[in-house]
Write an enzyme that holds these catalytic residues in place. Structure first.
Site, PDB file in Angstrom:
ATOM      1  N   ASP A   1      -0.975   3.827  11.105  1.00 43.31           N
ATOM      2  CA  ASP A   1      -1.243   4.728  12.225  1.00 43.31           C
ATOM      3  C   ASP A   1      -1.525   3.991  13.524  1.00 43.31           C
ATOM      4  O   ASP A   1      -1.187   4.481  14.609  1.00 43.31           O
ATOM      5  CB  ASP A   1      -2.438   5.631  11.897  1.00 43.31           C
ATOM      6  CG  ASP A   1      -2.056   6.790  10.994  1.00 43.31           C
ATOM      7  OD1 ASP A   1      -0.882   6.834  10.554  1.00 43.31           O
ATOM      8  OD2 ASP A   1      -2.910   7.655  10.725  1.00 43.31           O
TER       9      ASP A   1
ATOM     10  N   LYS B   1      -5.500   9.308  -3.184  1.00 38.20           N
ATOM     11  CA  LYS B   1      -6.911   9.585  -3.476  1.00 38.20           C
ATOM     12  C   LYS B   1      -7.691   9.490  -2.172  1.00 38.20           C
ATOM     13  O   LYS B   1      -7.981   8.403  -1.681  1.00 38.20           O
ATOM     14  CB  LYS B   1      -7.472   8.609  -4.506  1.00 38.20           C
ATOM     15  CG  LYS B   1      -8.934   8.904  -4.877  1.00 38.20           C
ATOM     16  CD  LYS B   1      -9.434   7.956  -5.952  1.00 38.20           C
ATOM     17  CE  LYS B   1     -10.882   8.286  -6.337  1.00 38.20           C
ATOM     18  NZ  LYS B   1     -11.843   7.990  -5.267  1.00 38.20           N
TER      19      LYS B   1
ATOM     20  N   SER C   1      -7.090   4.927  -2.802  1.00 38.54           N
ATOM     21  CA  SER C   1      -8.470   4.937  -2.321  1.00 38.54           C
ATOM     22  C   SER C   1      -8.669   3.965  -1.153  1.00 38.54           C
ATOM     23  O   SER C   1      -8.032   4.118  -0.109  1.00 38.54           O
ATOM     24  CB  SER C   1      -9.414   4.628  -3.490  1.00 38.54           C
ATOM     25  OG  SER C   1     -10.747   4.920  -3.167  1.00 38.54           O
TER      26      SER C   1
END
Length: 420
Positions: free
Chosen positions: A327, A341, A316
């Site tokens: 990224d 999640k 999460s």
């Protein structure tokens, strides 16, 4: 030309018929709107909240959503417990385990957890969609569950003899909570298929969501920062911890997000802001398909070199942070694939002190990766089995990450990829 006698008689007969009909209608009582009692109002309140914000409104047609409300109100609803049962029956066809009712005690427990306090055995749970099983995301540090060695990926089969698949996600969590000093019997199936019954004693768990220390190597000194949950106050605690480490002149940082099952998304975003200098933290997508890019501020509290540890218990909001760091090229990830999640819930107070969690959006990483059910693959996957005590003396994953960081800091040595 005047109407004929016959025409006037027909007109009078028609008028008499109309007046007679009106008289009959006036004698029939007009139905009045039936007043709903408090318990029924709770059902209607819940229906409206979900109707307004649930992520996937296409499900409404598939499950005849309006009819579900009517069906619920046709049952006998006179008490709060009647209302809770009706709401749960109404939400079940949506097929989203994260859109759920939290009874007052469970809601209070969740609020306490978000503030960093919890009573129970310390298991963070999720609902596995493919087979409806209740699975362990992680065991909280220093909790009865952690001390019993319950690993991420373990299935909770039953609690005190009640099947977890019948209890559901929130029901299982509620069964595990209880007064300090009481015991609970848990039936488990480990990731390797081994089944066991454990009796654990509930206690008050100090989550201590932020922990830090120095790591001394042969040449370099690193900072170690572990975040176990994104509860209230965590961003400020992280800032204080980093200030302390910088004052102690650490040369690099190991950020540990293992077994961090998430928590408050706002807290995770604030921590991401501490490490990212501009760029994107996450992109959310709502029920209208509208994407909302959440950027990082063009400044950072810590801009030094860092690596990040993750595992299957990283979920999460912790995955939002890990995905952004990876990224944006800010930090390489070490460990194992994260939980996966990628849905975000709001938590709303209901009028009687209960709460309603509703899935309102999904998120993707800055590069557009949807991690729901997939997780994030680290840059460097480390050897299994993973250490049972993250940050402890025998944590060889931490040792691997530390050695990689030291190699990166030493300009004479090229960083070596571990277990590519």
């Amino acid at each position: 030309m005047f109407p004929t006698v016959e025409a006037r008689r027909d007109c009078l007969c028609h008028l008499a018929f109309v007046l007679g009909t009106l008289a009959i209608l006036l004698l029939v009582p007009v139905p009045r709107a039936i007043a709903l009692n408090d318990a029924q109002q709770l059902v209607v309140e819940s229906w409206k909240l979900v109707n307004q914000s649930f992520l996937d409104p296409d499900r409404f047609n598939a499950v005849h959503w309006r009819r579900l409300r009517q069906k619920a109100l046709e049952t006998s609803i006179n008490t709060s417990e009647d209302a809770y049962s009706a709401i749960e029956a109404m939400l079940a066809p949506l097929g989203d385990p994260y859109t759920r009712l939290l009874r007052p005690e469970a809601y209070s427990m969740m609020q306490s957890s978000n503030r960093g306090n919890i009573h129970g055995v310390g298991l963070q749970l999720a609902h596995r969609q493919k087979d409806k099983q209740i699975v362990v995301i992680s065991a909280l540090d220093s909790s009865p569950a952690a001390e019993a060695g319950i690993a991420s990926g373990t299935l909770v089969l039953a609690v005190d003899g009640k099947l977890a698949t019948d209890l559901g996600l929130e029901g299982t969590a509620e069964q595990l909570r209880g007064d300090v000093g009481t015991q609970v019997l848990i039936s488990l199936e480990g990731p390797d298929g081994t089944k066991q019954d454990l009796t654990l004693e509930r206690r008050s768990i100090d989550l201590r969501p932020v922990r830090t220390r120095r790591l001394r190597g042969d040449v370099h000194t690193l900072g170690y920062l572990r975040i176990t949950q994104f509860s209230e106050g965590v961003p400020e605690q992280v800032r204080d911890a980093l200030d302390e480490l910088k004052n102690r002149e650490v040369e690099g940082l190991v950020l540990d997000l293992r077994n961090n099952s998430g928590g408050l998304v706002s807290s995770g975003l604030a921590v991401a802001d501490i490490f990212l200098d501009g760029g994107t933290i996450v992109e959310t997508r709502n029920r209208e398909g509208i994407s909302d890019v959440i950027p990082a501020l063009p400044q950072t509290l810590y801009n030094g070199p860092m690596v990040t540890l993750v595992n299957s218990g990283t979920a999460s909001a912790a995955e939002i942070l890990a995905g952004a760091l990876q990224d944006e090229g800010r930090s390489q990830l070490f460990g194992s694939r994260t939980f996966g999640k990628g849905l975000i819930q709001t938590l709303t107070n209901l009028s009687d002190g209960s709460g309603l969690a509703i899935t309102v959006s999904a998120y993707v990483t800055p590069s557009g990766r949807d991690i729901q059910g997939e997780g994030i693959v680290p840059d460097h996957e480390l050897d299994l089995p993973e250490p049972l005590n993250p940050g402890g003396d025998s944590d060889y994953w931490l040792d691997d990450a530390g050695r990689w960081m030291e190699a990166k800091l030493d300009s004479r040595i090229q960083p070596k990829v571990l277990n590519p």
